[in-house]
Every structure is written in C-alpha cells, then in structure tokens.
Motif scaffolding. Structure first.
Motif, mmCIF file in Angstrom:
data_model
loop_
_atom_site.group_PDB
_atom_site.id
_atom_site.type_symbol
_atom_site.label_atom_id
_atom_site.label_comp_id
_atom_site.label_asym_id
_atom_site.label_seq_id
_atom_site.Cartn_x
_atom_site.Cartn_y
_atom_site.Cartn_z
ATOM 1 N N LEU A 296 -11.737 8.934 -7.000
ATOM 2 C CA LEU A 296 -12.683 10.045 -6.849
ATOM 3 C C LEU A 296 -12.017 11.233 -6.172
ATOM 4 N N GLY A 297 -11.288 10.943 -5.097
ATOM 5 C CA GLY A 297 -10.690 12.021 -4.298
ATOM 6 C C GLY A 297 -9.677 12.825 -5.085
ATOM 7 N N GLY A 298 -8.902 12.158 -5.930
ATOM 8 C CA GLY A 298 -7.921 12.880 -6.741
ATOM 9 C C GLY A 298 -8.605 13.861 -7.684
ATOM 10 N N ALA A 299 -9.660 13.381 -8.334
ATOM 11 C CA ALA A 299 -10.382 14.242 -9.287
ATOM 12 C C ALA A 299 -11.059 15.408 -8.559
ATOM 13 N N ILE A 300 -11.631 15.129 -7.395
ATOM 14 C CA ILE A 300 -12.329 16.181 -6.640
ATOM 15 C C ILE A 300 -11.336 17.212 -6.103
ATOM 16 N N ALA A 301 -10.207 16.728 -5.579
ATOM 17 C CA ALA A 301 -9.190 17.656 -5.057
ATOM 18 C C ALA A 301 -8.679 18.558 -6.179
ATOM 19 N N HIS A 302 -8.459 17.975 -7.339
ATOM 20 C CA HIS A 302 -7.992 18.761 -8.494
ATOM 21 C C HIS A 302 -9.023 19.833 -8.842
ATOM 22 N N GLN A 303 -10.272 19.435 -8.860
ATOM 23 C CA GLN A 303 -11.361 20.369 -9.202
ATOM 24 C C GLN A 303 -11.445 21.515 -8.187
ATOM 25 N N LEU A 304 -11.205 21.208 -6.904
ATOM 26 C CA LEU A 304 -11.284 22.228 -5.851
ATOM 27 C C LEU A 304 -9.965 22.981 -5.667
ATOM 28 N N SER A 305 -8.920 22.543 -6.366
ATOM 29 C CA SER A 305 -7.571 23.102 -6.195
ATOM 30 C C SER A 305 -7.105 23.013 -4.742
ATOM 31 N N VAL A 306 -7.362 21.861 -4.118
ATOM 32 C CA VAL A 306 -6.843 21.608 -2.763
ATOM 33 C C VAL A 306 -6.042 20.306 -2.805
ATOM 34 N N GLY A 307 -5.340 20.017 -1.718
ATOM 35 C CA GLY A 307 -4.524 18.814 -1.666
ATOM 36 C C GLY A 307 -5.350 17.565 -1.395
ATOM 37 N N PHE A 308 -4.747 16.430 -1.729
ATOM 38 C CA PHE A 308 -5.387 15.129 -1.508
ATOM 39 C C PHE A 308 -4.570 14.324 -0.503
ATOM 40 N N VAL A 309 -5.273 13.682 0.433
ATOM 41 C CA VAL A 309 -4.626 12.853 1.460
ATOM 42 C C VAL A 309 -5.238 11.453 1.425
ATOM 43 N N PRO A 310 -4.405 10.399 1.313
ATOM 44 C CA PRO A 310 -4.953 9.034 1.299
ATOM 45 C C PRO A 310 -5.059 8.425 2.695
ATOM 46 N N ILE A 311 -6.140 7.678 2.914
ATOM 47 C CA ILE A 311 -6.220 6.749 4.047
ATOM 48 C C ILE A 311 -6.070 5.365 3.437
ATOM 49 N N ARG A 312 -5.025 4.621 3.908
ATOM 50 C CA ARG A 312 -4.686 3.351 3.271
ATOM 51 C C ARG A 312 -4.840 2.174 4.213
ATOM 52 N N LYS A 313 -4.964 1.003 3.628
ATOM 53 C CA LYS A 313 -4.929 -0.237 4.398
ATOM 54 C C LYS A 313 -3.561 -0.340 5.066
ATOM 55 N N LYS A 314 -3.535 -0.991 6.217
ATOM 56 C CA LYS A 314 -2.308 -1.061 7.028
ATOM 57 C C LYS A 314 -1.103 -1.569 6.228
ATOM 58 N N GLY A 315 0.039 -0.901 6.458
ATOM 59 C CA GLY A 315 1.294 -1.370 5.891
ATOM 60 C C GLY A 315 1.673 -0.766 4.553
ATOM 61 N N LYS A 316 0.876 0.157 4.037
ATOM 62 C CA LYS A 316 1.140 0.715 2.706
ATOM 63 C C LYS A 316 1.770 2.106 2.750
ATOM 64 N N LEU A 317 1.545 2.848 3.833
ATOM 65 C CA LEU A 317 2.068 4.217 3.896
ATOM 66 C C LEU A 317 3.486 4.195 4.469
ATOM 67 N N PRO A 318 4.411 4.935 3.856
ATOM 68 C CA PRO A 318 5.829 4.786 4.207
ATOM 69 C C PRO A 318 6.287 5.530 5.462
ATOM 70 N N ALA A 319 5.672 6.642 5.796
ATOM 71 C CA ALA A 319 6.160 7.446 6.934
ATOM 72 C C ALA A 319 5.371 7.079 8.193
ATOM 73 N N LYS A 320 5.542 7.884 9.265
ATOM 74 C CA LYS A 320 4.885 7.559 10.534
ATOM 75 C C LYS A 320 3.366 7.700 10.396
ATOM 76 N N THR A 321 2.647 6.703 10.908
ATOM 77 C CA THR A 321 1.181 6.706 10.756
ATOM 78 C C THR A 321 0.487 6.560 12.105
ATOM 79 N N ILE A 322 -0.810 6.860 12.112
ATOM 80 C CA ILE A 322 -1.703 6.397 13.176
ATOM 81 C C ILE A 322 -2.677 5.422 12.527
ATOM 82 N N GLU A 323 -3.182 4.459 13.302
ATOM 83 C CA GLU A 323 -4.020 3.423 12.700
ATOM 84 C C GLU A 323 -5.340 3.255 13.437
ATOM 85 N N GLN A 324 -6.296 2.669 12.730
ATOM 86 C CA GLN A 324 -7.636 2.458 13.269
ATOM 87 C C GLN A 324 -8.178 1.128 12.724
#
Ligand code: PRP
Ligand code: ADE
Length: 172
Positions: free
Chosen positions: A63-91
């Motif tokens: 959903l977020g990819g399609a909405i970001a494209h429609q708004l012409s803004v960037g998309f940022v993922p929030i992922r389950k722990k251990g999937k994002l490659p760079a430095k993260t903060i977690e909750q």
C-alpha cells in the motif's frame, strides 16, 4: 458496484485457532479493487502536506509504495527485526497472536518531516503504536494513520486516538 470490503476474504483459524484472518491478497490482486483502495486511502489527506509515507511490514509495503508514488514522495519501511541492513532503532510490541520487534533505519526520516503511516489492518494497535514511536523517536511527525481494515473491538483505534492520532480506515 463492489466496495473495497467485497474484495477481502476472511480465513478462519489462521495463523492460529480462533483468529479470523482478513486476507487482502484478493483485494491487491484485483486492478479495480486495488486502485479503489489506494484512492480511498488517499482521499482524507487531499491537500495536506505529506513529506514521506511509512509502511509497516509486510502488507503496508504494498500500500505504502503505491501511495508514495501517487503523492510523489519517498517511501520508508518499518521492518521486523533483523531485516534492515544499516543502523536501526528498534521497538518491541505485542500483537493479536504474538510478540515482535520492529525497526527503522535511524537516518530514514528527518526531524519535522510529516509522515503518513499505512498498513493493511488495525487490530490491537500494537504494531501501529510501535511504528508511531519509531517515527517520533526520529523527530518526525505522524500526520495520519491509514488502514484498509479496522477491527475496533480489538482496541487499536482507541489506542491510537488516545495518542492523539488521526486514524482513517476503509472498512471494519
Ligand atoms: C498484521 C497486520 C498489521 C498487524 C496488526 O501484520 O498487517 O501489521 O498485524 O495487528 P495489531 O494491530 O494487533 O498490531 P502481521 O503482524 O501479521 O505481520 P505480517 O504483515 O508481516 O504478516
Ligand atoms: N493482524 C492481526 N489480526 C489480524 C487479522 N485478524 N487479520 C489479518 N491480520 C491481522
């Protein structure tokens, strides 16, 4: 005419006995249904400034990819722990059928950025609350939380509204 709700099916006892799982793959697979869902999710935010769309894993990415494209803004993922490659903060958070930890890259949002957070479904609100906390910990501002489905009996909407969030959903 079919509504968004008409494209969603319910699978009993998935992933555990007693859970009525709302399956949006049938909505996403239908070109009319998918477009209707994206258009309706965007409708309340017409004319509002939005700098980024944040999507919650996994169906919030679609959903977020399609909405970001429609708004012409960037998309940022929030992922389950251990999937994002760079430095993260977690909750950490609890959900209808378990516990989990989500993460965001610590440089993914800038202070003051106005964020529309999206996911397919709001149940207990645990996932969304964790997402809001991550976004706010980076100094960004959640201007809206948009979902296809709200299961209000599970308390998610009340939880987010107590946090002062503007919550929109297309169906229950
Ligand atoms: C589902 C749904 C939401 C969350 C809602 O995701 O897509 O993200 O549960 O539940 P809550 O309001 O009680 O937190 P799930 O955790 O099944 O993860 P997945 O999309 O990665 O399968
Ligand atoms: N996430 C939490 N509860 C859910 C449900 N009933 N259907 C789909 N995803 C969910």
């Amino acid at each position: 005419m079919k509504t968004v709700q008409d494209y969603i099916r319910t699978i009993p006892d998935f992933p555990h006995e007693g859970i009525m799982f709302r399956d949006v793959t049938t909505l996403f697979a239908d070109p009319r249904g998918f477009r209707m869902a994206i258009d309706q999710l965007l409708h309340p935010y017409a004319g509002q400034p939005i700098d980024r769309v944040v999507g919650l894993e996994a169906r919030g990415f679609i959903l977020g990819g399609a909405i970001a494209h429609q708004l012409s803004v960037g998309f940022v993922p929030i992922r389950k722990k251990g999937k994002l490659p760079a430095k993260t903060i977690e909750q950490a958070y609890t959900l209808e059928y378990g516990e989990a930890v989500v993460e965001i890259h610590d440089d993914a949002l800038q202070p003051g950025e106005r964020v529309l957070m999206v996911d397919d479904l709001l149940a207990t609100g645990g996932t969304a609350e964790a997402g809001i906390k991550l976004i706010e910990r980076l100094g960004a501002v959640v201007t809206g939380c948009a979902f296809i489905i709200d299961l209000p009996e599970l308390g998610g909407r009340a939880k987010l509204e107590e946090l002062g969030m503007d919550v929109h959903a297309l169906c229950a």
